[in-house]
Design a protein around this motif. Structure first.
Motif, mmCIF file in Angstrom:
data_model
loop_
_atom_site.group_PDB
_atom_site.id
_atom_site.type_symbol
_atom_site.label_atom_id
_atom_site.label_comp_id
_atom_site.label_asym_id
_atom_site.label_seq_id
_atom_site.Cartn_x
_atom_site.Cartn_y
_atom_site.Cartn_z
ATOM 1 N N ALA A 227 -7.318 5.188 -4.658
ATOM 2 C CA ALA A 227 -8.226 6.040 -3.893
ATOM 3 C C ALA A 227 -7.648 7.449 -3.929
ATOM 4 N N PHE B 147 -8.018 11.260 -2.296
ATOM 5 C CA PHE B 147 -8.548 12.038 -1.187
ATOM 6 C C PHE B 147 -8.333 13.514 -1.484
ATOM 7 N N TYR C 247 0.750 5.588 0.246
ATOM 8 C CA TYR C 247 0.070 6.860 0.485
ATOM 9 C C TYR C 247 0.980 7.937 -0.081
ATOM 10 N N GLY D 220 -8.525 4.884 3.596
ATOM 11 C CA GLY D 220 -7.651 4.240 2.616
ATOM 12 C C GLY D 220 -7.432 2.781 2.891
ATOM 13 N N GLU E 256 0.845 -1.192 0.000
ATOM 14 C CA GLU E 256 0.000 0.000 0.000
ATOM 15 C C GLU E 256 0.879 1.240 0.000
ATOM 16 N N ASN F 33 -3.012 5.229 -2.604
ATOM 17 C CA ASN F 33 -3.798 6.313 -2.022
ATOM 18 C C ASN F 33 -3.131 7.639 -2.367
ATOM 19 N N TYR F 34 -3.859 8.479 -3.066
ATOM 20 C CA TYR F 34 -3.306 9.764 -3.500
ATOM 21 C C TYR F 34 -4.009 10.893 -2.758
ATOM 22 N N LYS G 246 -3.124 -1.194 -3.242
ATOM 23 C CA LYS G 246 -3.812 0.087 -3.168
ATOM 24 C C LYS G 246 -2.840 1.248 -3.252
ATOM 25 N N ILE H 39 -7.787 9.830 6.392
ATOM 26 C CA ILE H 39 -7.252 9.274 5.145
ATOM 27 C C ILE H 39 -6.755 7.849 5.372
ATOM 28 N N TYR H 40 -6.066 7.628 6.474
ATOM 29 C CA TYR H 40 -5.577 6.280 6.771
ATOM 30 C C TYR H 40 -6.734 5.297 6.942
#
Length: 172
Positions: free
Chosen positions: A109, A111, A17, A170, A15, A57-58, A55, A166-167
């Motif tokens: 995902a 955000f 971020y 996500g 994952e 996460n942006y 995943k 977000i965490y």
């Protein structure tokens, strides 16, 4: 050594971020693009080589809406908006890269937090950008009054609240 570390990361990361960005409103567009757009392209290229990645996460921004006065929905991106500064434009361009990421075998995902401010409990911050600039000027007692619309609503979120939300979102 760098290649070995990169290989270990590509084999283990499941994952990502991505929240790195230059948030200056007045930096030259090419500098904003170098950090925000090219940086996002670099991490996406890395992500495509992570074998276990499930995943990406942006962390974008609500400000990709630019000068449009409308509700921004999950699927909105290009609304014919013009941008107020280079931050908005470069984050918009970076989000285009994320949304257009081809040949991916992982979920994405996005955000869009609003203006991130200091810690929820203490207010402590390391970044004195908007909305801190007018408060700082006022604190220096250079002005007796600051002209402002007292009815304006500010969309602010404390940094620790944004990070936790977000965490948690996500991770699903």
């Amino acid at each position: 050594r760098e290649t070995r570390l990169l290989k270990i990361l590509q084999d283990e990361i499941d994952e990502i971020y991505h929240c790195a960005a230059s948030t200056g409103f007045r930096i030259p567009l090419e500098k904003a693009r170098k950090v925000n757009v090219k940086g996002t392209a670099n991490i996406l290229n890395f992500a495509k080589r992570c074998y276990k990645l499930r995943k990406f996460n942006y962390i974008s921004t609500t400000f990709i809406i630019g000068n449009k006065e409308t509700t921004l929905t999950e699927d909105d991106l290009y609304l014919g908006q013009k941008f107020n500064n280079t931050y908005e434009q470069s984050k918009f361009e970076a989000e285009l890269l994320v949304r257009d990421c081809k040949d991916r075998n992982f979920g994405i995902a996005i955000f869009r937090p609003s203006s991130i401010v200091g810690d929820y409990y203490s207010g402590e911050t390391t970044s004195f950008k908007m909305p801190y600039e007018p408060i700082h000027i006022f604190s220096l007692e250079l002005l007796r009054e600051i002209p402002a619309n007292v009815k304006i609503l500010l969309n602010l979120i404390p940094v620790d609240v944004a990070a936790k939300a977000i965490y948690l979102l996500g991770s699903n």
